[in-house]
Design an enzyme around this catalytic site. Structure first.
Site, PDB file in Angstrom:
ATOM      1  N   ALA A  66     -10.845   3.882  10.829  1.00 20.68           N
ATOM      2  CA  ALA A  66      -9.385   3.688  10.891  1.00 20.68           C
ATOM      3  C   ALA A  66      -8.724   3.976  12.142  1.00 20.68           C
ATOM      4  CB  ALA A  66      -8.810   4.546   9.673  1.00 20.68           C
ATOM      5  N   GLY A 109     -13.651   4.778   8.236  1.00 20.77           N
ATOM      6  CA  GLY A 109     -13.098   3.667   7.783  1.00 20.77           C
ATOM      7  C   GLY A 109     -14.055   2.303   7.840  1.00 20.77           C
ATOM      8  N   GLU A 112     -16.562   2.957   5.344  1.00 20.79           N
ATOM      9  CA  GLU A 112     -16.015   2.749   4.073  1.00 20.79           C
ATOM     10  C   GLU A 112     -15.883   1.267   3.598  1.00 20.79           C
ATOM     11  OE1 GLU A 112     -13.189   5.770   5.447  1.00 20.79           O
ATOM     12  OE2 GLU A 112     -13.394   6.419   3.296  1.00 20.79           O
ATOM     13  N   GLU A 132     -14.857  11.984   9.840  1.00 22.43           N
ATOM     14  CA  GLU A 132     -13.285  12.305   9.542  1.00 22.43           C
ATOM     15  C   GLU A 132     -13.027  13.844   9.771  1.00 22.43           C
ATOM     16  OE1 GLU A 132     -14.884  10.122   7.607  1.00 22.43           O
ATOM     17  OE2 GLU A 132     -13.595   8.324   7.179  1.00 22.43           O
TER      18      GLU A 132
HETATM   19  N1  CO8 Z   1      -9.525   4.425  16.429  1.00 28.49           N
HETATM   20  C1  CO8 Z   1      -8.662   4.123  17.675  1.00 28.49           C
HETATM   21  N2  CO8 Z   1      -9.417   3.619  18.689  1.00 28.49           N
HETATM   22  C2  CO8 Z   1     -10.470   3.809  18.796  1.00 28.49           C
HETATM   23  C3  CO8 Z   1     -11.336   4.199  17.594  1.00 28.49           C
HETATM   24  C4  CO8 Z   1     -10.713   4.584  16.492  1.00 28.49           C
HETATM   25  N3  CO8 Z   1     -11.156   4.963  15.537  1.00 28.49           N
HETATM   26  N4  CO8 Z   1     -12.653   4.367  18.001  1.00 28.49           N
HETATM   27  C5  CO8 Z   1     -12.677   3.948  19.393  1.00 28.49           C
HETATM   28  N5  CO8 Z   1     -11.656   3.837  19.703  1.00 28.49           N
HETATM   29  C6  CO8 Z   1     -11.200   3.245  21.108  1.00 28.49           C
HETATM   30  C7  CO8 Z   1     -11.258   4.204  22.132  1.00 28.49           C
HETATM   31  O1  CO8 Z   1     -10.014   5.114  22.098  1.00 28.49           O
HETATM   32  C8  CO8 Z   1     -11.499   3.620  23.477  1.00 28.49           C
HETATM   33  O2  CO8 Z   1     -10.164   3.017  23.684  1.00 28.49           O
HETATM   34  P1  CO8 Z   1      -9.669   3.209  25.346  1.00 28.49           P
HETATM   35  O3  CO8 Z   1     -10.630   2.518  26.132  1.00 28.49           O
HETATM   36  O4  CO8 Z   1      -8.192   2.815  25.269  1.00 28.49           O
HETATM   37  O5  CO8 Z   1      -9.833   4.730  25.532  1.00 28.49           O
HETATM   38  C9  CO8 Z   1     -12.166   2.398  22.978  1.00 28.49           C
HETATM   39  O6  CO8 Z   1     -12.034   2.543  21.556  1.00 28.49           O
HETATM   40  C10 CO8 Z   1     -13.793   2.758  23.301  1.00 28.49           C
HETATM   41  O7  CO8 Z   1     -14.209   3.836  22.720  1.00 28.49           O
HETATM   42  P2  CO8 Z   1     -14.986   4.786  23.471  1.00 28.49           P
HETATM   43  O8  CO8 Z   1     -14.699   4.865  24.926  1.00 28.49           O
HETATM   44  O9  CO8 Z   1     -14.643   6.310  22.679  1.00 28.49           O
HETATM   45  O10 CO8 Z   1     -16.428   4.427  23.478  1.00 28.49           O
HETATM   46  P3  CO8 Z   1     -17.705   5.336  23.524  1.00 28.49           P
HETATM   47  O11 CO8 Z   1     -18.867   4.214  23.364  1.00 28.49           O
HETATM   48  O12 CO8 Z   1     -17.654   6.366  24.403  1.00 28.49           O
HETATM   49  O13 CO8 Z   1     -17.549   6.091  21.943  1.00 28.49           O
HETATM   50  C11 CO8 Z   1     -17.570   6.175  19.540  1.00 28.49           C
HETATM   51  C12 CO8 Z   1     -17.804   5.380  20.718  1.00 28.49           C
HETATM   52  C13 CO8 Z   1     -18.741   7.214  19.418  1.00 28.49           C
HETATM   53  C14 CO8 Z   1     -17.706   5.181  18.493  1.00 28.49           C
HETATM   54  C15 CO8 Z   1     -16.161   6.793  19.744  1.00 28.49           C
HETATM   55  O14 CO8 Z   1     -15.258   5.881  20.153  1.00 28.49           O
HETATM   56  C16 CO8 Z   1     -15.587   7.568  18.276  1.00 28.49           C
HETATM   57  O15 CO8 Z   1     -15.902   8.861  18.175  1.00 28.49           O
HETATM   58  N6  CO8 Z   1     -14.674   6.957  17.726  1.00 28.49           N
HETATM   59  C17 CO8 Z   1     -13.844   7.609  16.598  1.00 28.49           C
HETATM   60  C18 CO8 Z   1     -14.914   7.402  15.474  1.00 28.49           C
HETATM   61  C19 CO8 Z   1     -13.988   8.186  14.226  1.00 28.49           C
HETATM   62  O16 CO8 Z   1     -13.773   9.329  14.327  1.00 28.49           O
HETATM   63  N7  CO8 Z   1     -13.892   7.390  13.291  1.00 28.49           N
HETATM   64  C20 CO8 Z   1     -13.343   7.893  12.162  1.00 28.49           C
HETATM   65  C21 CO8 Z   1     -11.622   7.526  12.457  1.00 28.49           C
HETATM   66  S1  CO8 Z   1     -10.903   8.042  10.922  1.00 28.49           S
HETATM   67  C22 CO8 Z   1     -11.075   7.272   9.689  1.00 28.49           C
HETATM   68  O17 CO8 Z   1     -11.774   6.351   9.815  1.00 28.49           O
HETATM   69  C23 CO8 Z   1     -10.483   7.683   8.286  1.00 28.49           C
HETATM   70  C24 CO8 Z   1     -10.454   6.628   7.211  1.00 28.49           C
HETATM   71  C25 CO8 Z   1      -9.642   6.583   6.271  1.00 28.49           C
HETATM   72  C26 CO8 Z   1      -8.334   5.814   6.497  1.00 28.49           C
HETATM   73  C27 CO8 Z   1      -8.473   4.703   6.630  1.00 28.49           C
HETATM   74  C28 CO8 Z   1      -6.845   4.193   6.767  1.00 28.49           C
HETATM   75  C29 CO8 Z   1      -6.895   2.491   7.271  1.00 28.49           C
END
Ligand code: CO8
Length: 258
Positions: A66, A109, A112, A132
């Site tokens: 998400a 998400g 999911e 999460e």
């Molecule tokens: N949300 C928003 N932006 C994101 C997300 C995210 N989940 N994941 C990545 N991005 C963005 C980063 O912020 C970055 O943007 P910017 O260049 O502007 O800073 C861009 O994507 C590239 O990401 P990274 O630079 O972090 O890329 P890496 O290769 O270094 O890392 C990862 C990749 C490991 C995937 C890392 O991006 C990460 O950990 N992302 C978050 C993963 C996460 O925690 N996901 C769970 C989110 S919570 C959730 O899903 C709850 C679900 C239930 C609710 C659903 C409601 C709709």
């Protein structure tokens, strides 16, 4: 087909393709993505020429969860009042079989969303997880429930409580994915599986998906009652007569979805 802001949509033969297209955010699922996916899937679902849907992302990410930036400032009440995840239930309820073709990250998400699909075909580069807990929350699009049903309590608890990722091989051993294929072949393999599914009779596909869904939600006795009822109903379709006649006559069936 309509055009959408956050996804690419295309029809190939009897298969509808939906490709997540927010490369700048690793396909993070914001409200617009939810509306777009639900609208595109509903459009395919209402089209009798479509027998399967493929949902995919990019090489690097199916979806990294998400959209954290969109959710960050919200209160609990905001989340409830905006029915932040409500639309996804409509995607999960699509009648048409959906294949998730997963390459790269399927986190939170994203994982999911894949679990709302019927088949998960994973590239050998795929990474699944429910991170999460690292953000101070828990899965919110069904992960704590569907993951337990998919892989059992102990593997699900490992992922949900530690927030770690698992690779495609572990996901396949755990039963989360239908097939693992080399990354370069992902779309071709997903397309072949979708073509195979889409060549069947729609009433039987709808019935089969509905019966599989009941298996996840009901007791064995209730599920078997449902199956028997739906099985019998298919004997009133022309396609059942055609399918069985084709078998007897040693030829391919010519289904008409009737
Ligand atoms: N949300 C928003 N932006 C994101 C997300 C995210 N989940 N994941 C990545 N991005 C963005 C980063 O912020 C970055 O943007 P910017 O260049 O502007 O800073 C861009 O994507 C590239 O990401 P990274 O630079 O972090 O890329 P890496 O290769 O270094 O890392 C990862 C990749 C490991 C995937 C890392 O991006 C990460 O950990 N992302 C978050 C993963 C996460 O925690 N996901 C769970 C989110 S919570 C959730 O899903 C709850 C679900 C239930 C609710 C659903 C409601 C709709």
């Amino acid at each position: 087909t309509s055009t959408y802001e956050t996804i690419l949509v295309e029809t190939r033969g009897r298969v509808g393709w939906i490709t997540l297209n927010r490369p700048e955010a690793l396909n993070a699922l914001n409200t617009q993505v939810m509306h777009d996916i639900v609208a595109a899937a509903s459009e395919f679902d209402a089209d009798e020429r479509i027998g399967a849907i493929v949902l995919t992302g990019s090489e690097r990410a199916f979806a990294a969860g998400a959209d954290i930036k969109e959710m960050e400032a919200k209160s609990g009440l905001d989340m409830v009042m905006s029915d932040h995840f409500g639309g996804w239930a409509r995607f999960a309820a699509v009648r048409t079989p959906v294949i998730a073709a997963v390459s790269g990250y399927a986190l939170g998400g994203g994982c999911e969303l894949a679990m709302m699909c019927d088949l998960i075909i994973a590239a050998d580069t795929a990474k699944f997880g429910q991170p999460e807990i690292n953000l101070g929350v828990i899965p919110g699009m069904g992960g704590s429930q569907r993951l337990v049903r998919a892989v059992g309590y102990y593997k699900a608890a490992d992922l949900v409580l530690t927030g770690r990722m698992m690779d495609a091989a572990e996901a396949e051993r755990a039963g989360l994915v239908s097939r693992v294929v080399p990354a370069a072949d992902l779309l071709e393999e997903a397309g072949k599986a979708a073509d195979t599914i889409a060549s069947k009779s729609l009433p039987s596909l709808y019935a089969a998906k509905a019966a599989l869904d009941v298996a996840l939600e009901s007791t064995l006795a209730e599920g078997i009652r449902f199956e028997r009822h739906v099985f019998a109903g298919l004997f009133d379709t022309a396609d059942q007569k055609e399918g069985m006649a084709a078998f007897r006559e040693k030829r391919a069936p010519d289904f008409t979805n009737r």
